[in-house]
Motif scaffolding. Structure first.
Motif, PDB file in Angstrom:
ATOM      1  N   ALA A 148      68.947   0.848 -18.959  1.00 54.31           N
ATOM      2  CA  ALA A 148      68.175   0.628 -20.183  1.00 54.31           C
ATOM      3  C   ALA A 148      67.794  -0.846 -20.309  1.00 54.31           C
ATOM      4  O   ALA A 148      68.644  -1.675 -20.657  1.00 54.31           O
ATOM      5  N   PRO A 149      66.537  -1.182 -20.001  1.00 55.95           N
ATOM      6  CA  PRO A 149      66.111  -2.569 -20.183  1.00 55.95           C
ATOM      7  C   PRO A 149      66.266  -2.956 -21.647  1.00 55.95           C
ATOM      8  O   PRO A 149      65.899  -2.187 -22.539  1.00 55.95           O
ATOM      9  N   LYS A 150      66.849  -4.128 -21.869  1.00 56.56           N
ATOM     10  CA  LYS A 150      67.073  -4.572 -23.257  1.00 56.56           C
ATOM     11  C   LYS A 150      65.851  -5.344 -23.734  1.00 56.56           C
ATOM     12  O   LYS A 150      65.897  -6.548 -24.007  1.00 56.56           O
ATOM     13  N   GLY A 151      64.751  -4.649 -23.823  1.00 54.41           N
ATOM     14  CA  GLY A 151      63.514  -5.236 -24.304  1.00 54.41           C
ATOM     15  C   GLY A 151      62.372  -4.270 -24.071  1.00 54.41           C
ATOM     16  O   GLY A 151      62.565  -3.194 -23.487  1.00 54.41           O
ATOM     17  N   SER A 152      61.208  -4.641 -24.528  1.00 57.31           N
ATOM     18  CA  SER A 152      60.041  -3.773 -24.402  1.00 57.31           C
ATOM     19  C   SER A 152      59.609  -3.641 -22.937  1.00 57.31           C
ATOM     20  O   SER A 152      59.763  -4.582 -22.152  1.00 57.31           O
ATOM     21  N   GLY A 153      59.052  -2.481 -22.586  1.00 55.13           N
ATOM     22  CA  GLY A 153      58.494  -2.285 -21.250  1.00 55.13           C
ATOM     23  C   GLY A 153      57.414  -3.312 -20.958  1.00 55.13           C
ATOM     24  O   GLY A 153      57.185  -3.686 -19.802  1.00 55.13           O
ATOM     25  N   SER A 207      74.355   1.669 -29.887  1.00 51.59           N
ATOM     26  CA  SER A 207      74.039   0.240 -30.079  1.00 51.59           C
ATOM     27  C   SER A 207      72.534   0.022 -30.119  1.00 51.59           C
ATOM     28  O   SER A 207      72.034  -0.788 -30.906  1.00 51.59           O
ATOM     29  N   ASP A 208      71.789   0.758 -29.298  1.00 54.29           N
ATOM     30  CA  ASP A 208      70.334   0.574 -29.266  1.00 54.29           C
ATOM     31  C   ASP A 208      69.695   0.979 -30.598  1.00 54.29           C
ATOM     32  O   ASP A 208      68.870   0.253 -31.151  1.00 54.29           O
ATOM     33  N   LEU A 209      70.105   2.139 -31.114  1.00 57.81           N
ATOM     34  CA  LEU A 209      69.531   2.589 -32.388  1.00 57.81           C
ATOM     35  C   LEU A 209      69.933   1.660 -33.528  1.00 57.81           C
ATOM     36  O   LEU A 209      69.149   1.390 -34.443  1.00 57.81           O
ATOM     37  N   GLY A 211      70.691  -1.612 -33.188  1.00 62.51           N
ATOM     38  CA  GLY A 211      70.002  -2.893 -32.981  1.00 62.51           C
ATOM     39  C   GLY A 211      68.561  -2.875 -33.437  1.00 62.51           C
ATOM     40  O   GLY A 211      68.110  -3.781 -34.145  1.00 62.51           O
ATOM     41  N   GLU A 212      67.830  -1.817 -33.057  1.00 62.71           N
ATOM     42  CA  GLU A 212      66.394  -1.806 -33.400  1.00 62.71           C
ATOM     43  C   GLU A 212      66.174  -1.533 -34.896  1.00 62.71           C
ATOM     44  O   GLU A 212      65.242  -2.062 -35.493  1.00 62.71           O
ATOM     45  N   ARG A 213      67.046  -0.719 -35.491  1.00 62.26           N
ATOM     46  CA  ARG A 213      66.930  -0.500 -36.934  1.00 62.26           C
ATOM     47  C   ARG A 213      67.430  -1.717 -37.702  1.00 62.26           C
ATOM     48  O   ARG A 213      67.039  -1.962 -38.839  1.00 62.26           O
ATOM     49  N   LEU A 216      67.092  -6.516 -34.801  1.00 65.93           N
ATOM     50  CA  LEU A 216      65.936  -6.710 -33.915  1.00 65.93           C
ATOM     51  C   LEU A 216      64.599  -6.386 -34.566  1.00 65.93           C
ATOM     52  O   LEU A 216      63.597  -7.029 -34.285  1.00 65.93           O
ATOM     53  N   MET A 217      64.559  -5.376 -35.407  1.00 63.51           N
ATOM     54  CA  MET A 217      63.275  -4.956 -35.967  1.00 63.51           C
ATOM     55  C   MET A 217      63.336  -4.710 -37.480  1.00 63.51           C
ATOM     56  O   MET A 217      62.606  -5.331 -38.239  1.00 63.51           O
ATOM     57  N   GLY A 218      64.173  -3.773 -37.897  1.00 65.08           N
ATOM     58  CA  GLY A 218      64.173  -3.361 -39.311  1.00 65.08           C
ATOM     59  C   GLY A 218      64.643  -4.461 -40.250  1.00 65.08           C
ATOM     60  O   GLY A 218      63.973  -4.798 -41.226  1.00 65.08           O
TER      61      GLY A 218
END
Ligand SMILES: NC(=O)C1=CN([C@@H]2O[C@H](COP(=O)(O)OP(=O)(O)OC[C@H]3O[C@@H](n4cnc5c(N)ncnc54)[C@H](O)[C@@H]3O)[C@@H](O)[C@H]2O)C=CC1
Ligand SMILES: CC(=O)[C@](C)(O)C(=O)O
Ligand SMILES: [Mg+2]
Ligand SMILES: [Mg+2]
Length: 348
Positions: A148-153, A207-209, A211-213, A216-218
């Motif tokens: 799982a790359p830890k960033g956008s494609g 952790s990914d869900l 982090g992004e919520r 990192l994003m929310g």
């Protein structure tokens, strides 16, 4: 594999100096890498694999927008671009980079092609970790792993083109051939990871869900809005409120944190700023901890997965997301941002 001491905890880490591209080529020399899905991660990983000279094909729904995108990137129908079923049939490592909701709807088609000895790869733990909701239960006899790359494609691709790499996590869920780990690490290096740290499918998904919520994003978008609105409410102009909330953070202060840590950024700000920020940091931490606890619980209970599956399985999910992004773009905060960005002095 090396162990690195991260602030007191030893973890397994694999770097590309240690697991070289040549080694990845050796491990994968007889494999056909089938990248299924050509959204954001699909192109990033498939193009990096192609440039690294691996045997890669793309599988995508025919005549969809993503199919057109693949054609525009030079993939050729019948040669290295196929529909999903045929790509899965031709692939020995099936790299499932459909959207997490799309993986559910295509699972029967994909599963039917997962014959003994093949490998199933993901870039998220989602499908397997939440399999009570996704019904993605891999058959026995195949390897199952994730990188799982830890960033956008998009960043995976641009960093690759710049000669750098993006960090990724990796996890092995099922080792049927005895080669699952070698295959996983080789694919991770082949797609352009700079280094990989070890995790599990469940830990990656949670952790990914979170982090992004969260941060990192929310959380970042929410906290920007809160401060901007207060400043505007107190009579500050949009340019002042935007500069003091976003522009200074992204252009001046976060690069300092990225390069040398939080204390370094603090040390490069005024003693006035340091005194106040050290005091207020703890208030923000304490005020937001219950929100993060609540978020993690919502992830771990499967509630967040349920919401995503429900929303993103609707026919018009893309249009709906676009509409919400448009609203964000057209808000005063981000309109002010667009003007501020244009004013950035460029090198001349
Ligand atoms: N976007 C990113 O940069 C990152 C994504 N990931 C993971 O990588 C995987 C792929 O994510 P994205 O590239 O963002 O996906 P995406 O949302 O861009 O969708 C990928 C492809 O799935 C196809 N698709 C969607 N529903 C389908 C259906 N019902 N039938 C057939 N095809 C369908 C779309 O046509 C699209 O080409 C996911 O597991 C995601 O969590 C991991 C790290 C970052
Ligand atoms: C880019 C990434 O790693 C995210 C935010 O987790 C995602 O796109 O799902
Ligand atoms: Mg992520
Ligand atoms: Mg994610």
């Amino acid at each position: 594999m090396g162990q690195i001491n991260f602030g007191g905890t030893l973890e397994n880490v694999v770097t590309r100096q240690e697991f070289t591209l040549d080694k990845a080529r050796e491990v994968l020399k007889d494999e056909v890498l089938a990248v299924i899905g050509y959204g954001v991660q699909g192109p990033g990983q498939a193009l990096n694999l192609r440039d690294n000279k691996f045997n890669v094909i793309v599988g995508q729904r025919k005549n969809s927008d993503s199919w057109q995108k693949a054609v525009a990137d030079g993939w050729e129908e019948g040669k290295n671009l196929f529909d999903i079923e045929e790509a899965c049939q031709r692939g020995t490592i099936v790299m499932n980079l459909l959207s997490d909701a799309g993986q559910i709807h295509t699972w029967d088609t994909v599963k039917a092609q997962l014959t003994k000895g093949k490998a199933l790869y993901f870039s998220h733990g989602f499908g397997v970790a939440f399999n009570q909701k996704t019904s993605i239960v891999p058959p026995a006899g195949i390897d199952v792993f994730l990188v799982a790359p830890k960033g956008s494609g998009t960043s995976l691709r641009t960093l690759f083109l710049e000669g750098c790499g993006l960090n990724s996590s990796y996890a092995i869920y099922q080792d049927a051939t005895g080669r699952a780990e070698q295959r996983a690490l080789a694919v991770g290096i082949a797609i352009g990871s700079g280094y990989m740290f070890e995790t599990t499918f469940q830990k990656e998904a949670y952790s990914d869900l979170t982090g992004e919520r969260g941060v990192l994003m929310g959380a970042i978008a929410g906290i920007f809005e809160a401060q901007y609105n207060v400043l505007r409410g107190k009579g500050h102009t949009p340019s002042e409120a935007f500069n003091e909330t976003v522009e200074e953070l992204t252009q001046s202060l976060m690069p300092l944190v990225a390069n040398n840590g939080m204390d370094w950024m603090y040390a490069n700000c005024s003693t006035t700023a340091q005194r106040g920020a050290l005091d207020w940091k703890d208030k923000f931490r304490d005020a937001t901890t219950p929100v993060f606890e609540n978020l993690y619980e919502s992830v771990a209970s499967g509630r967040e997965a349920e919401i995503v599956i429900e929303a993103n399985s609707k026919k018009d999910y893309r249009a709906k997301l676009e509409e919400e992004l448009k609203e964000l773009r057209e808000s005063e905060l981000w309109q002010a941002g667009a003007e501020v960005r244009k004013l950035r002095p460029s090198k001349s």
